[in-house]
Structure formats: C-alpha cells, structure tokens
Design a protein around this motif. Structure first.
Motif, short mmCIF file in Angstrom:
data_model
loop_
_atom_site.label_atom_id
_atom_site.label_comp_id
_atom_site.label_asym_id
_atom_site.label_seq_id
_atom_site.Cartn_x
_atom_site.Cartn_y
_atom_site.Cartn_z
N LYS A 147 1.31 -0.51 1.13
CA LYS A 147 1.53 -1.59 1.63
C LYS A 147 3.18 -1.58 0.95
O LYS A 147 3.11 -2.59 1.50
N GLU A 159 0.00 -5.23 -5.20
CA GLU A 159 1.03 -5.58 -5.12
C GLU A 159 2.81 -5.63 -5.71
O GLU A 159 3.79 -5.31 -5.23
N THR A 207 5.54 -3.52 -4.11
CA THR A 207 6.72 -3.59 -3.81
C THR A 207 8.29 -3.18 -4.42
O THR A 207 9.24 -2.92 -3.85
#
Length: 264
Positions: free
Chosen positions: A58, A242, A246
């Motif tokens: 991700k 998430e 990040t």
C-alpha cells in the motif's frame, strides 16, 4: 502467498537486463523481514509476513512512478524461538537469520545497488535487524536503513492497554487482516491475554523498560495471544492501514533523498 506489491516494483518480477538498466546509485531496495509462527487460535502462521506485504504494498502505491523503489522477496523465516512449543512455528537461529541478511546484502552490493532498507514486522527480529544494518554498512558500504512495523502510526481508537501490551495477535494485527484478507481470520476463536497491565505498574517490564525480563510465550499465554483481538474491526483496519502506508511511503521518500552526512 498473497501479495499487494505492485508488479512494477516487485524486484523478483524483473529480468536481469531490467535490473542492469536501473540507476543503482539512486535506487532503494526494500528487504522485508518477518516470520512464520503461531498467532493464537484465530490468525494464520503467516500473519507477520502478510502484514509486511500489505503495508509495504500500500505504501509503494503512494510513490510517484519515477521513484526507483523496489521490494525484494521477503525473508519469511525469523528468529521466533519465543513461540516454540506451538505447532507450526518455524524458527531460525539468530546466526542463521543474520547470515541470510548478510548474504543478501552482499548480493545487493555485487549488483551495484547502494541503498537498502530492512523493513521488519516481527518483534523477535528487531535487535538482529539493527545489528545487521550496521554490519552491512560497515562491510559493503551500503547506505542502510531500518524500518519497523507501522512506522509510527498512532492507531486512533486503540486503548492504552492494548497499545502498550498488545504485542502479538491482538487488536492491531487482527484488524489489519480483517481489512486485507478477512477469510483467514477465525473470529469465533478469539482469546485474550496480557503479559502486563498498565493499571499494575512493575519495575521489571517485558519490553521497553529500564529493566526487563525475558519471556517465552508458552510461559504466559496458553493460547499464544498477547493482547485482545475482540474489539478488532475491518473499519479500524482500513484506517490504520491507510495511516501506516502513508508513514511508510514518507519514510521511503526520505531514504531516497538521504544525503551522506560528512563532518566539516
């Protein structure tokens, strides 16, 4: 094994001619280190390896296409002797683990690459990863970096007790898998156990204290769980992934931009 690594950043998917064409002095290779070990009654043996792949994948999606960052195949087997006695745990010795990292580092250097990050998601490997990052720097001149777990994610909504002592197969790991690969989570098999309690502070702590005691999982957690998975949810897993992705992406960008720091 399931992968979330983008194909274009999967080092093992390249040909040797494609590797030859990479600008080695600018590229960053990521070596994941994890484990195959018990994770209670409700999570698979590959939990640490799956989480590493999920978070890294991700994060790599967030990088611009021009960023020369590639994920090496993971070192799935780690120093997991704290979990021996639980069927399915596959552990290597400290010397074996470090020898594998040393030899991979030697191969990376022989291919002309200059930057390598060791990205670890198994607590039993952490001190060895620190040692090997320094040794690879000294022996091969590689610019090495270390990155651990969720790279400083805050985990909003997590209790203070779980944040402090949810070491293994607790709410965070369960939420990650509920988000990423829910079919492997056996929610009907949740168990809970803590190695220490914030409400009862002690001089000797299991980790992260001025004085600590060594432990084996079977001594303190009959089910293999250290934490409480019961509050875990897909929604929290989505949010925490998430945030972690990040932060990991930002760390990778900083590693790409890192300049040698030579004293004046």
């Amino acid at each position: 094994m399931r992968t979330w690594i983008p194909d274009a950043r999967n080092f093992a998917y390249l040909t040797w001619k494609q590797v030859e064409a990479i600008e080695k002095d600018k590229a960053l290779l990521v070596l994941p280190t994890a484990a195959i070990e018990q994770h209670g009654h409700h999570l698979p043996l590959a939990t640490d390896t799956l989480i590493n792949n999920l978070l890294l994948g991700k994060a790599l999606e967030r990088l611009g296409p021009e960023a020369p960052v590639y994920a090496l195949p993971p070192v799935c087997y780690g120093k997991s002797n704290e979990h021996l006695g639980f069927p399915g745990t596959l552990s290597v010795s400290a010397s074996t683990f470090m020898a594998v990292l040393r030899d991979i580092g030697a191969s990376v250097a022989a291919s002309g690459f200059r930057r390598l990050v060791l990205y670890n998601t198994h607590g039993g490997n952490s001190s060895l990863v620190d040692v090997m990052a320094r040794d690879l720097r000294a022996e091969f001149g590689l610019r090495t970096f270390c990155m651990f777990g969720s790279a400083g994610a805050k985990f909003e909504g997590l209790s203070a007790q779980e944040k402090a002592y949810g070491f293994h197969a607790g709410e965070i790991e369960t939420a990650y898998l509920l988000s990423g690969i829910p079919e492997l989570v056996r929610s009907e098999e949740y168990t809970s156990n803590y190695i220490a309690e914030l409400a009862n502070p002690d001089l000797l702590l299991p980790e992260n204290g001025p004085a600590t005691f060594s432990w084996l999982t079977r001594d303190i957690a009959p089910s293999g769980v250290m934490g409480d998975p019961r509050p875990a949810s897909k929604e929290n897993g989505d949010r925490w992934i998430e945030e972690a992705a990040t932060k990991i992406a930002a760390a990778l960008e900083a590693m790409l931009a890192f300049e040698e720091r030579v004293p004046a």
